[in-house]
Enzyme design. Structure first.
Site, PDB file in Angstrom:
ATOM      1  N   HIS A 253       0.803  -1.223   0.000  1.00 51.35           N
ATOM      2  CA  HIS A 253       0.000   0.000   0.000  1.00 51.35           C
ATOM      3  C   HIS A 253       0.841   1.281   0.000  1.00 51.35           C
ATOM      4  O   HIS A 253       0.717   2.130  -0.872  1.00 51.35           O
ATOM      5  CB  HIS A 253      -0.901   0.022   1.233  1.00 51.35           C
ATOM      6  CG  HIS A 253      -1.683  -1.228   1.455  1.00 51.35           C
ATOM      7  ND1 HIS A 253      -2.836  -1.553   0.751  1.00 51.35           N
ATOM      8  CD2 HIS A 253      -1.485  -2.249   2.314  1.00 51.35           C
ATOM      9  CE1 HIS A 253      -3.301  -2.716   1.175  1.00 51.35           C
ATOM     10  NE2 HIS A 253      -2.515  -3.163   2.111  1.00 51.35           N
TER      11      HIS A 253
HETATM   12  O1  RIB Z   1      -4.703  -0.542   5.212  1.00 50.72           O
HETATM   13  C1  RIB Z   1      -3.349  -0.510   4.826  1.00 50.72           C
HETATM   14  C2  RIB Z   1      -2.568   0.436   5.678  1.00 50.72           C
HETATM   15  O2  RIB Z   1      -2.617   0.018   7.031  1.00 50.72           O
HETATM   16  C3  RIB Z   1      -1.078   0.479   5.318  1.00 50.72           C
HETATM   17  O3  RIB Z   1      -0.579   1.767   5.555  1.00 50.72           O
HETATM   18  C4  RIB Z   1      -0.458  -0.487   6.278  1.00 50.72           C
HETATM   19  O4  RIB Z   1       0.914  -0.169   6.570  1.00 50.72           O
HETATM   20  C5  RIB Z   1      -1.293  -0.259   7.489  1.00 50.72           C
HETATM   21  O5  RIB Z   1      -0.784   0.897   8.147  1.00 50.72           O
END
Ligand code: RIB
Ligand code: CA
Length: 333
Positions: A253
């Site tokens: 992500h």
């Molecule tokens: O939902 C994904 C996010 O939540 C990303 O930033 C992961 O590192 C967690 O923080």
């Protein structure tokens, strides 16, 4: 000219990959890194961030942030999130974000100033606007904006990893970063700064496969090997707990925010729309997207990505990682 940024991380496996890409890209200058709670407590996320920077032999000031949400836990009527249970793999439990990254103990330390105070101090002093890249709960920035709303004038844009339109993870309606601190997210949305959302709709498309991990390893350096290991661990969890459109693949992500700053075309469906944050009930932490045609231009407070190009994403990561001159984590014997 390189884009100057402040990262805000809850390091975590994908945060670590984002930090490496940002540090190694010639198109990005990391001015500072703020840490927050989220994937782990802020002590651990700060330690992980320091371990990674030390392993890369990089000196970037780290400002430790908040260890819980602004107001969420002052009440008891919030929606519970059911965290993913560990996945047993080869007899060992595998989770998305270990308490400690598998790197030597950090030798460097965080700065004395708390992250929220750093935001106010830096953004009031800076002579040029700066891009903020929060990839964890928005608590630090939400607090800073409450202390000094004027700091929004010196924010070039805020590229947020968070939210989702058709995708969610921690509850049926919410993505983790926004669910963790919905009030902080709403303060950021109301700040008036330009906001680009890199949500799950995009990050689930820009996934990394086992073949891509081999590409990372072929770079034969610390960044490629460490990214491959983090992604392979994430693929085990995604396969078992959150299968994506492509088998044996993982979302990374946070790194997609960095890829966007390097090449905006990696986000393939970016729309100008109105976003609000669900603050109560079943929709707590939801990013509520209003794309109705009649939403007048001034109401549109965000750019929201609905898709991404995974091939371009992995190419961008490889272009960053190939610049790593460290063969293995310094301090590893
Ligand atoms: O939902 C994904 C996010 O939540 C990303 O930033 C992961 O590192 C967690 O923080
Ligand atoms: Ca994160």
């Amino acid at each position: 000219m390189a884009t100057k940024i402040i990262l805000d991380v809850d390091t975590g496996s994908d945060d670590a990959i984002a930090i490496m890409a940002a540090v190694l890209s010639p198109d990005i200058e990391v001015e500072a890194i703020c840490t927050t709670w989220g994937n782990q407590c802020v002590d651990f996320t700060t330690d992980n961030t320091l371990r990674l920077l030390d392993a890369m032999g990089v000196k970037i000031p780290v400002y430790k942030g908040c260890d819980t949400a602004m107001t969420k836990y002052l009440t008891h009527d919030y929606i519970e999130a059911i965290p993913f249970a560990p996945v047993m793999h080869n007899g060992k439990p595998v989770i998305m974000h270990s308490e400690h990254l598998d790197l030597p103990e950090a030798k460097s330390m965080a700065q004395d100033m708390p992250a929220a105070c750093f935001y106010v101090d830096y953004l009031r002093r800076t002579k040029e606007k700066i891009t903020l890249v929060p990839v964890g709960p928005l608590t630090n920035l939400g607090l800073a904006l409450r202390i000094a709303p004027d700091i929004a004038e010196n924010i070039e844009q805020i590229v947020i990893m968070g939210g989702g339109s058709k995708e969610a993870n921690l509850t049926p309606c919410a993505e983790a970063n926004i669910w963790h601190d919905p009030e902080a997210a709403e303060i950021v949305v109301q700040s008036g700064a330009k906001i680009v959302w890199v949500p799950l709709d995009a990050t689930h498309k820009a996934c990394v496969t086992l073949d891509d991990c081999e590409r990372f390893r072929s770079l034969d350096n610390f960044a490629g090997n460490f990214a491959a290991k983090q992604c392979e661990q994430r693929i085990i969890v995604h396969n078992a707990r959150q299968p994506l459109e492509i088998p044996d693949a993982a979302a990374v992500h946070d790194a997609l925010c960095i890829a966007y700053l390097i090449d905006e075309s990696v986000l393939t469906d970016l729309r100008h729309c109105h976003v609000e944050i669900g603050l109560s009930g079943y929709g707590e932490g939801q990013t509520i997207i209003d794309q109705r045609a009649e939403v007048i231009a001034e109401e549109r407070n965000s750019y929201f990505a609905f898709d991404a190009d995974r091939f371009k994403f992995v190419d961008i990561l490889c272009d960053c990682f190939k610049n790593c001159q460290v063969k293995q984590a310094s301090g590893h014997n």
